[in-house]
Design an enzyme around this catalytic site. Structure first.
Site, PDB file in Angstrom:
ATOM      1  N   ARG A 198      13.821   5.741 -15.947  1.00  0.00           N
ATOM      2  CA  ARG A 198      13.613   5.528 -17.382  1.00  0.00           C
ATOM      3  C   ARG A 198      14.878   4.981 -18.049  1.00  0.00           C
ATOM      4  NH1 ARG A 198       9.632   8.134 -20.308  1.00  0.00           N
ATOM      5  NH2 ARG A 198      10.606   6.960 -22.012  1.00  0.00           N
ATOM      6  N   SER A 219       9.303   8.940   0.091  1.00  0.00           N
ATOM      7  CA  SER A 219       8.484  10.132   0.253  1.00  0.00           C
ATOM      8  C   SER A 219       8.746  10.754   1.630  1.00  0.00           C
ATOM      9  CB  SER A 219       7.010   9.775   0.058  1.00  0.00           C
ATOM     10  OG  SER A 219       6.192  10.923   0.095  1.00  0.00           O
ATOM     11  N   TYR A 242       9.921  21.723  -1.265  1.00  0.00           N
ATOM     12  CA  TYR A 242      10.203  20.388  -0.738  1.00  0.00           C
ATOM     13  C   TYR A 242       8.904  19.588  -0.578  1.00  0.00           C
ATOM     14  CZ  TYR A 242      11.831  16.604   2.230  1.00  0.00           C
ATOM     15  OH  TYR A 242      12.108  15.356   2.745  1.00  0.00           O
ATOM     16  N   LYS A 246       7.681  16.146  -2.879  1.00  0.00           N
ATOM     17  CA  LYS A 246       7.329  14.837  -2.333  1.00  0.00           C
ATOM     18  C   LYS A 246       5.910  14.438  -2.739  1.00  0.00           C
ATOM     19  CE  LYS A 246      11.216  13.897  -0.398  1.00  0.00           C
ATOM     20  NZ  LYS A 246      12.045  12.768  -0.876  1.00  0.00           N
TER      21      LYS A 246
END
Length: 407
Positions: A198, A219, A242, A246
């Site tokens: 952003r 990913s 975790y 992802k």
């Protein structure tokens, strides 16, 4: 200047360093092989676009300046070795020397667990460089604290290749918070990169070459919606932060890509999802001693020899999908038409896109493949809610820092 300005987070080691090395190998060459649309999933097998550049600005976004500078020195030495190798080849045209003359590798520090440093990093980049062509969101953390040996033995007994591809036996710390008071894994893997995008969004839009700007979201094979509780979107209560982070990254990347394609009046900034496969990195190294690390690498090579396409082992080979997506003409990539979700079953999945996967054969010859990206109406709602949370937090941090919402 018209050559790429590429930001790589977590660039000082592992797959991040491999991406940087592979970019150098490809762009030092007059005809980068990773830019060619020669895989089965390409909708065009030829291109008139030129992926050759006379220079490159490579920005290493690292938490530690010392480690970043060590990586920079290593990359310059690596580039010089590539140039010397090409210079002695028959028919050498001088491109490598020209590229090396215009190669800049810069280190800028950023700690994704502290949003203030993300803003500072973005400000430095905007002030120093005319645009950003690629943002590679590679840095990642996991709160692994131990190995559940019972689960490990069970998974290895049932499917040992899966156990060394997407292990479920790591115990993860629950409730870990960042210095900003947010979920640590969530902020480092998801929100920090969202804020970085952003903050650089308008600078990405300034890159108006025919290839267009791109954001690469790294990913994992461990991305899994089954562990994700949307009421715990900062992932502070889950024992699988975790895997959930992802999955969130996949959600956000796909939605941002859709929005960019639909709303942009100029060249859209594409958001592409990459699975780098399995490589030996630092993310679980704290749990392994020397013998265990040797066993891990042996298992990786054995899995690959026995037919697993995902065990690339080295960061350089694992980087092929990210580098391919940086260089290949976007017109060659497959697209998926918008599909209506099943209103009668909010959990029914439909194909909405692709994830690009680093693969190899049993001898380690790397290639790029695809995995279908599927979503349900339920996932769509989870994504809407997650982006609303991210936007609200982004606005709050901007207001606290006295920053405009748009750079």
């Amino acid at each position: 200047m018209s050559w790429p300005v590429i930001v790589v987070t977590g660039a000082n080691s592992g797959v991040g360093l491999g991406i940087c090395q592979r970019l150098l190998v490809q762009l030092i060459s007059k005809s980068p092989t990773d830019a060619q649309p020669h895989y089965n999933f390409h909708v065009q097998k030829s291109t008139t676009s030129d992926a050759s550049f006379d220079g490159l600005t490579l920005i290493l976004a690292c938490r530690s300046r010392q480690r970043g500078e060590a990586a920079r020195d290593k990359l310059y030495k690596f580039a010089d070795e590539q140039v010397r190798h090409l210079e002695i080849l028959p028919g050498y045209d001088g491109h490598a020397e020209t590229f090396r003359k215009h190669l800049t590798i810069a280190v800028h520090t950023v700690d994704l667990s502290r949003i203030q440093t993300v803003f500072r990093f973005a400000d430095e980049v905007i002030k120093t460089y005319p645009y950003v062509s690629h943002l590679i969101c590679n840095a990642g953390v996991a709160s692994f604290v131990s190995i559940n040996w019972f689960l490990a033995l069970k998974q290895f007994t049932m499917n040992w290749v899966e156990a060394v591809t997407a292990p479920i036996f790591y115990t993860q710390e629950v409730g870990q918070l960042s210095q900003d008071g947010l979920g640590w894994v969530w902020q480092c893997n998801v929100f920090g990169h969202y804020v970085l995008f952003r903050s650089l969004e308008s600078h990405l839009a300034k890159y108006q070459m025919s290839t267009g700007a791109r954001v690469i979201w790294m990913s994992s094979h461990e991305s899994n919606p089954i562990y994700y509780d949307p009421t715990d979107w900062q992932l502070v209560k889950t024992a699988h932060s975790y895997e959930s982070s992802k999955f969130q990254m996949d959600l956000i990347a796909h939605r941002l890509d859709q929005a960019s394609l639909q709303d942009s009046d100029t060249l859209p900034t594409r958001h592409l999802i990459v699975l780098p496969g399995v490589a030996g990195t630092n993310i679980a190294s704290a749990l392994l001693d020397t013998f265990s690390s040797m066993c891990m690498f042996f298992a990786f090579y054995l899995a690959r020899f026995l037919g697993s396409p995902y065990h690339l082992v080295t960061g350089f080979k694992a980087a092929i999908s990210a580098v391919h997506l940086c260089l290949v003409p976007l017109a060659c990539l497959p697209t998926v038409s918008l599909t209506e979700f099943d209103d009668s079953d909010p959990t029914a999945k439909v194909e909405v896109g692709f994830r690009y996967v680093s693969e190899c054969d049993r001898w380690g010859r790397e290639r790029v493949g695809t995995m279908k990206l599927t979503r349900s109406k339920e996932h769509n709602k989870q994504c809407d809610d997650l982006l609303e949370h991210c936007d609200r937090l982004f606005t709050a941090f901007c207001e606290a820092e006295g920053r405009p919402l748009h750079s």
